[in-house]
Structure formats: structure tokens, C-alpha cells
Design an enzyme around this catalytic site. Sequence first.
Site, PDB file in Angstrom:
ATOM      1  N   ASP A 104       0.851  -1.183   0.000  1.00 39.91           N
ATOM      2  CA  ASP A 104       0.000   0.000   0.000  1.00 39.91           C
ATOM      3  C   ASP A 104       0.893   1.242   0.000  1.00 39.91           C
ATOM      4  O   ASP A 104       1.674   1.444   0.933  1.00 39.91           O
ATOM      5  CB  ASP A 104      -0.909  -0.017   1.231  1.00 39.91           C
ATOM      6  CG  ASP A 104      -2.021   1.014   1.159  1.00 39.91           C
ATOM      7  OD1 ASP A 104      -2.161   1.675   0.113  1.00 39.91           O
ATOM      8  OD2 ASP A 104      -2.755   1.147   2.158  1.00 39.91           O
ATOM      9  N   ASP A 132      -2.930   2.579  -5.982  1.00 36.75           N
ATOM     10  CA  ASP A 132      -1.910   2.643  -4.935  1.00 36.75           C
ATOM     11  C   ASP A 132      -1.798   1.402  -4.051  1.00 36.75           C
ATOM     12  O   ASP A 132      -1.062   1.419  -3.060  1.00 36.75           O
ATOM     13  CB  ASP A 132      -2.151   3.868  -4.049  1.00 36.75           C
ATOM     14  CG  ASP A 132      -3.492   3.835  -3.344  1.00 36.75           C
ATOM     15  OD1 ASP A 132      -4.360   3.055  -3.772  1.00 36.75           O
ATOM     16  OD2 ASP A 132      -3.682   4.595  -2.377  1.00 36.75           O
ATOM     17  N   GLU A 133      -2.485   0.321  -4.383  1.00 40.35           N
ATOM     18  CA  GLU A 133      -2.339  -0.882  -3.568  1.00 40.35           C
ATOM     19  C   GLU A 133      -2.593  -2.138  -4.393  1.00 40.35           C
ATOM     20  O   GLU A 133      -3.309  -2.121  -5.388  1.00 40.35           O
ATOM     21  CB  GLU A 133      -3.262  -0.842  -2.353  1.00 40.35           C
ATOM     22  CG  GLU A 133      -4.741  -0.798  -2.681  1.00 40.35           C
ATOM     23  CD  GLU A 133      -5.617  -0.877  -1.437  1.00 40.35           C
ATOM     24  OE1 GLU A 133      -5.292  -1.657  -0.511  1.00 40.35           O
ATOM     25  OE2 GLU A 133      -6.632  -0.172  -1.390  1.00 40.35           O
TER      26      GLU A 133
END
Length: 366
Positions: A14, A108-109
Site C-alpha cells: 500500500d 496505490d495498492e
Amino acid sequence: MPFSFPLRKIIHVDMDAFYASVEQHDHPELRGKPVAVGGGSKRGVVTAASYEARKFGVRSAMSGIIAQRNCPELIFVKPRFDRYKEISQQVRNVFFEFTDLVEPLSLDEAYLDVTENKKGNPSATLIAQEIRKKILVKTGLTASAGISINKFIAKVASDYNKPNGQKTVNPEEVIPFLEALDIRKFYGVGKVTAEKMYQLGIFTGLDLKSKSLEFLQTHFGKSGRYYFDVVRGIHLSPVKPHRTPKSVGAERTFSENLSSEVFMLERLEHIAHELERRLLKNKVAGKTITLKIKYSDFTLHTRSKTLPYFVASKELILETAKELLYQQELENSVRLLGISLANLNTEKRKKLVDDAPVLVQLKFDL
């Protein structure tokens, strides 16, 4: 501790305050200052906040006005999604150096299955460290990671040592880790569900584990089985490199509140057109149409209808959206409308057990 189900080596990576961190990286004058991406206009909503801003209670999805009130020194910047996508691809390229089993959740993850990996490294913990170092070198940004035997625990663990940290939950640590966990930290337990659990005397994983399956299904319906399993470390969902969307939607926030249904119908037509474009792009159709209404006081209501056939055309979507709009009298002026389509023709029903053979592992190092 022996487990009678397949154990994997899963990493959840993350990025730390991704959008805001990108802005601070690209604009050195913003470093160390409270930054909010989005939310700058009169009716703007914060998309992301830097850690400096979070100290003042600024959060994503917060009204820009409230964010400014919480943090008078807050600096608003316009989002640059093309830039975020560019860096996201750089990060994913790092993932693919280690495994092809990468399941992105957003820009983003992502989940990574490194049970068998391209480096031949048996330690998922060391792999996570190397991934985070490479991301920092290539992008100048930090990432946090969680490492464990399944996706659920890895995701919970990735939030433990943020920012720029990681946590490994080894097999023998899984049950004690989950039992001590605050119920609000359980992935899938939102604010409303947490309040309901509090009323039922459920505050920690141990409290949740003490409840029977029948009790949980009575109070939480289908989610009851999920809560019963995950608190026991059971989460069989594999990392899926090609995730199919469960729903497709489009929405718009208006510069001025709408109180006339005539104006709302006009906006719904534009939203339905955008939704049709997205459905065609993804080559999907669906049966369940949901109308999302956010009032001027920020309360959110949804109304849904499931059709007996799959739809993807603007005309059919709009027809049902209109029906849902008139289904109930509006309670206030409206600041946002959205339409989404679920129950897609690409969905596959989840299997109760994984295809992999059942294993009993007495030693499984992460």
C-alpha cells in the site's frame, strides 16, 4: 499452528498517502506541509491528504470547507490522475519482477502471491523489504506492506506500521493477532457495522470469535459467515491477476444543489451516457441498477432495482434510473447523483473451497 487449508505467502503493498505524496515529491515546496489533493473549490471534496494534514483530522471524502476549518494552513492542489497512473505503472513493474500473481486493488495498492516467485526467495518478508526499497529508488515514494498467509490478514497488517513500514504475521501468530485486533481494524467492517457490533458487545477479534455462526448470520446476514471465518484466519480467496469488476458506475457532484427533479433528470441523462461508455469499454452488461443520491447535508441514500435481463444501453439504464428517482420523495436538495450497474455478466460465483489441494502445514515461514 497447523492449518487444514492451503497456506500462501501473500504480500499486500500500500503506497503511503499516494496522491499527496506524488504532489510533494514533484513539488518540493510542498514537502513537510499539510496538503490536500482536491477539495479546493466551494463544493470540492478531498481526494487524498498528506500525513501532515491527517494530524489535523483531514481525511479523504471530507468536504474541502470542513478540511480547511480543521487545518487553516491546508494547501489544496488539483489532482493529476495521468501522473498518478504513470507512477502506479512503475510500481506495478516492480511487482512483476517478483511474481506474475499481482492483483491491483487501485492505483496505490495490490496483493502479491509470492509463494513461488521469480527470485526463488523463500522469505516473503525479505521480498516485501526488497520491493519497498525498489519502489523508493524508482519513484522516490515510500510504501508499506503486510505479509501473511492470506489476503485478509496481509491487508490488515499493511496498515500496522504505516508510513514506510511493514508487518509480518506468521502462521503461529495469526490467531493471537486476530483475537487482539480492534474490531474497527477488520477489513470489511465499516463504521455502521462497527457500531452495531459494539451494541452486541463485540469490541475485539476475541469477542467476535466467541459468537456462533448462527448468531452472526442472524445479525449480519450473509456477512456473518465472512466474519466467522476471517477471525479464525480462514480466507481462501486467491490472488487474482485479472480482476473482473463487480460493478461499473458514474456519478457527478454539482456546483449548485439541485432541488428540481427536472434538472436532476437532465443530469441523469449525462451520467447514463457516461456509464454506457464505460460499460462498452469494459464489454460488460448488468442486471442491478442502483441510483445514488447524496443530499446537501451529505446524507447518502441508494435505491436499486434488479432487472430480469442484462442491460448496457443508456436508454434502458436511464429508464430505470428515472423510475428509482420517482420511487420516493426527495428529502432535501441534492449535491450528487450517481448510477451504477452490478450483477454483471462477467461475475463468477465464488467457490467455497479453493482448487488447490488441502494442506496441513506444521512449519511455514514467512
